[in-house]
Design a protein around this motif. Sequence first.
Motif, PDB file in Angstrom:
ATOM      1  N   UNK A 166     -66.804 -37.439  64.474  1.00 48.79           N
ATOM      2  CA  UNK A 166     -67.142 -38.863  64.379  1.00 48.79           C
ATOM      3  C   UNK A 166     -68.195 -39.157  63.313  1.00 48.79           C
ATOM      4  N   UNK A 167     -69.086 -38.200  63.054  1.00 44.89           N
ATOM      5  CA  UNK A 167     -70.134 -38.417  62.041  1.00 44.89           C
ATOM      6  C   UNK A 167     -69.538 -38.689  60.666  1.00 44.89           C
ATOM      7  N   UNK A 168     -68.328 -38.187  60.405  1.00 47.23           N
ATOM      8  CA  UNK A 168     -67.679 -38.437  59.119  1.00 47.23           C
ATOM      9  C   UNK A 168     -67.331 -39.920  58.964  1.00 47.23           C
ATOM     10  N   UNK A 169     -66.913 -40.555  60.058  1.00 49.25           N
ATOM     11  CA  UNK A 169     -66.643 -41.989  60.021  1.00 49.25           C
ATOM     12  C   UNK A 169     -67.928 -42.786  59.808  1.00 49.25           C
ATOM     13  N   UNK A 170     -69.018 -42.341  60.430  1.00 48.64           N
ATOM     14  CA  UNK A 170     -70.303 -43.028  60.258  1.00 48.64           C
ATOM     15  C   UNK A 170     -70.749 -42.955  58.799  1.00 48.64           C
ATOM     16  N   UNK A 171     -70.527 -41.816  58.167  1.00 45.67           N
ATOM     17  CA  UNK A 171     -70.852 -41.663  56.743  1.00 45.67           C
ATOM     18  C   UNK A 171     -70.069 -42.678  55.910  1.00 45.67           C
ATOM     19  N   UNK A 172     -68.762 -42.767  56.147  1.00 41.60           N
ATOM     20  CA  UNK A 172     -67.936 -43.709  55.394  1.00 41.60           C
ATOM     21  C   UNK A 172     -68.392 -45.143  55.629  1.00 41.60           C
ATOM     22  N   UNK A 173     -68.747 -45.472  56.872  1.00 40.71           N
ATOM     23  CA  UNK A 173     -69.240 -46.818  57.162  1.00 40.71           C
ATOM     24  C   UNK A 173     -70.568 -47.065  56.455  1.00 40.71           C
ATOM     25  N   UNK A 174     -71.408 -46.019  56.345  1.00 40.10           N
ATOM     26  CA  UNK A 174     -72.651 -46.164  55.593  1.00 40.10           C
ATOM     27  C   UNK A 174     -72.403 -46.492  54.133  1.00 40.10           C
ATOM     28  N   UNK A 175     -71.365 -45.898  53.547  1.00 34.41           N
ATOM     29  CA  UNK A 175     -71.000 -46.226  52.162  1.00 34.41           C
ATOM     30  C   UNK A 175     -70.556 -47.687  52.069  1.00 34.41           C
ATOM     31  N   UNK A 176     -69.759 -48.128  53.053  1.00 29.84           N
ATOM     32  CA  UNK A 176     -69.303 -49.526  53.066  1.00 29.84           C
ATOM     33  C   UNK A 176     -70.496 -50.472  53.172  1.00 29.84           C
ATOM     34  N   UNK A 177     -71.425 -50.189  54.091  1.00 24.10           N
ATOM     35  CA  UNK A 177     -72.603 -51.044  54.260  1.00 24.10           C
ATOM     36  C   UNK A 177     -73.439 -51.063  52.992  1.00 24.10           C
ATOM     37  N   UNK A 178     -73.645 -49.907  52.382  1.00 20.95           N
ATOM     38  CA  UNK A 178     -74.409 -49.831  51.134  1.00 20.95           C
ATOM     39  C   UNK A 178     -73.762 -50.698  50.053  1.00 20.95           C
ATOM     40  N   UNK A 179     -72.443 -50.592  49.934  1.00 29.78           N
ATOM     41  CA  UNK A 179     -71.753 -51.347  48.900  1.00 29.78           C
ATOM     42  C   UNK A 179     -71.830 -52.851  49.154  1.00 29.78           C
ATOM     43  N   UNK A 180     -71.758 -53.244  50.421  1.00 33.59           N
ATOM     44  CA  UNK A 180     -71.885 -54.663  50.742  1.00 33.59           C
ATOM     45  C   UNK A 180     -73.263 -55.197  50.384  1.00 33.59           C
ATOM     46  N   UNK A 181     -74.292 -54.398  50.617  1.00 37.83           N
ATOM     47  CA  UNK A 181     -75.661 -54.862  50.391  1.00 37.83           C
ATOM     48  C   UNK A 181     -76.095 -54.730  48.935  1.00 37.83           C
ATOM     49  N   UNK A 182     -75.654 -53.652  48.262  1.00 39.04           N
ATOM     50  CA  UNK A 182     -76.108 -53.392  46.889  1.00 39.04           C
ATOM     51  C   UNK A 182     -75.089 -53.801  45.830  1.00 39.04           C
ATOM     52  N   UNK A 183     -73.818 -53.915  46.209  1.00 38.44           N
ATOM     53  CA  UNK A 183     -72.786 -54.277  45.241  1.00 38.44           C
ATOM     54  C   UNK A 183     -72.217 -53.103  44.481  1.00 38.44           C
ATOM     55  N   UNK A 184     -72.743 -51.903  44.701  1.00 39.75           N
ATOM     56  CA  UNK A 184     -72.270 -50.695  44.022  1.00 39.75           C
ATOM     57  C   UNK A 184     -72.258 -49.556  45.027  1.00 39.75           C
ATOM     58  N   UNK A 185     -71.668 -48.430  44.637  1.00 36.90           N
ATOM     59  CA  UNK A 185     -71.713 -47.233  45.460  1.00 36.90           C
ATOM     60  C   UNK A 185     -73.091 -46.566  45.360  1.00 36.90           C
ATOM     61  N   UNK A 186     -73.432 -45.691  46.297  1.00 36.90           N
ATOM     62  CA  UNK A 186     -74.753 -45.057  46.273  1.00 36.90           C
ATOM     63  C   UNK A 186     -74.908 -43.946  45.243  1.00 36.90           C
ATOM     64  N   UNK A 187     -73.865 -43.648  44.439  1.00 36.81           N
ATOM     65  CA  UNK A 187     -73.935 -42.555  43.476  1.00 36.81           C
ATOM     66  C   UNK A 187     -73.443 -43.028  42.116  1.00 36.81           C
ATOM     67  N   UNK A 188     -73.864 -42.337  41.058  1.00 41.32           N
ATOM     68  CA  UNK A 188     -73.498 -42.777  39.709  1.00 41.32           C
ATOM     69  C   UNK A 188     -72.143 -42.287  39.226  1.00 41.32           C
TER      70      UNK A 188
END
Length: 431
Positions: A166-188
């Motif tokens: 289940x932690x893998x799904x939480x990671x993916x959701x964290x990427x989604x939340x980051x992108x919603x808030x920052x407008x970009x992915x967390x990595x370059x």
Amino acid sequence: MEDLLGTGGTSVVWRARDEVLGRAVAVKVLAGSADRERIRDEARNAAALSHPNLAQVFDYGESDGTPYVVMELIDGETLERRLAAGPVPPDEAFRLCAEVAAGLAAAHVAGLVHRDVKPANIMVTTTGAKLVDFGIAAPAGAGEERVLGTPAYVAPERIMGGAVTPASDVYALGVVLYKLLAGVLPWPGETTTGVVRDHVHTPPSPLPDQPGVPKPIAALCMSCLAKDPANRPPARFVADTLARAAARAVLGEPVARTPRWRLALAAAAVGVMAGAWLYSGASPLREPSGPSGPAGGAASGAPPAATSSSSSTSSSAGPVTVAATTSNGPQQGGGAPPTSSAAPSASPAPSLSAAAPVTFTSDGGTAAARCADGRAELTAWEAARSYKVETVTPGPAATATVTFRHGNDLVDIAVTCAGGTPRSEVTTRKR
């Protein structure tokens, strides 16, 4: 069949009408020579779940040898399309991700891991978000012969051949939340190979400070992106925290307040009030203020690097296969071996009520914890000046931990329960 709703690499979705029950439905039909077992498994997996934030499956069948799935017809648009139309306000991002996390929590309780959480698989409707497409869902704990999913959202342990959790799904959701808030992915990374490598080796860029995003929510987002799955919060914790943040944003209330656990140290009456407050479920995540603030630094330093649209927006054509190994193994920590201090740098203050947390201090920062049913739970944490919060495992768990960092110096506070009373061990080590 009435109208074509969408097409992907493996299927076509039509609007249709259930003539028996007289309702509109969506029918997903396998396209070409795609994997027939996958669409059947999707039907079985989704049909076993019932939650308002998960798309419901009504039936499965075959017509002239072609499999199809009859599903709930969702009136809305994908989050991917919603993002393409413009930025999503923070309170809406909190609400949408809280609803997806609630759906994931239900799936995890049922023993299923979605494995492809991304904006293209989240439908935004007038009644809330719905997670769709359980086509590559798998039982928790299962191994993976090949890694399926969308590269931008695949957790590092899956890339390295770890078990499905289940932690893998939480990671993916964290990427989604980051992108919603920052407008970009967390990595370059701008290529698939670069993004995959970043998942394994590159710490996510800290979420930039912005109006409407409290420090506790930024800390929650970064905890979801922890490289070690053991350091990520469970989906239910994410759902509850974001739901409270969304409600407070609507009411105009601050999410981060002066920690009430400090007041518990002042008098017994205040300790009782803090206990009642904690049991109400309103305990906030705490994250220190900025570098010039009273509590020390934020989670990290540099602003997020810009990402090309090709790498930050996934294709709606369905999941792709990600290489199960990379050219380099996961980076290991260096420096001196961990050294455990004989005791915390300060003894815990006595608990003034059964629910009042106990405070522990170290050179790196302070943590407050309580015991519930023999399990440790962090109720608040704060970095000392010049330190930053590195990772948090808040519990409830046998051991709840928070790690503070200053340069290459790490300080861990690990809390366990003995006889219903929190006990801590403070460890200093090199990164």
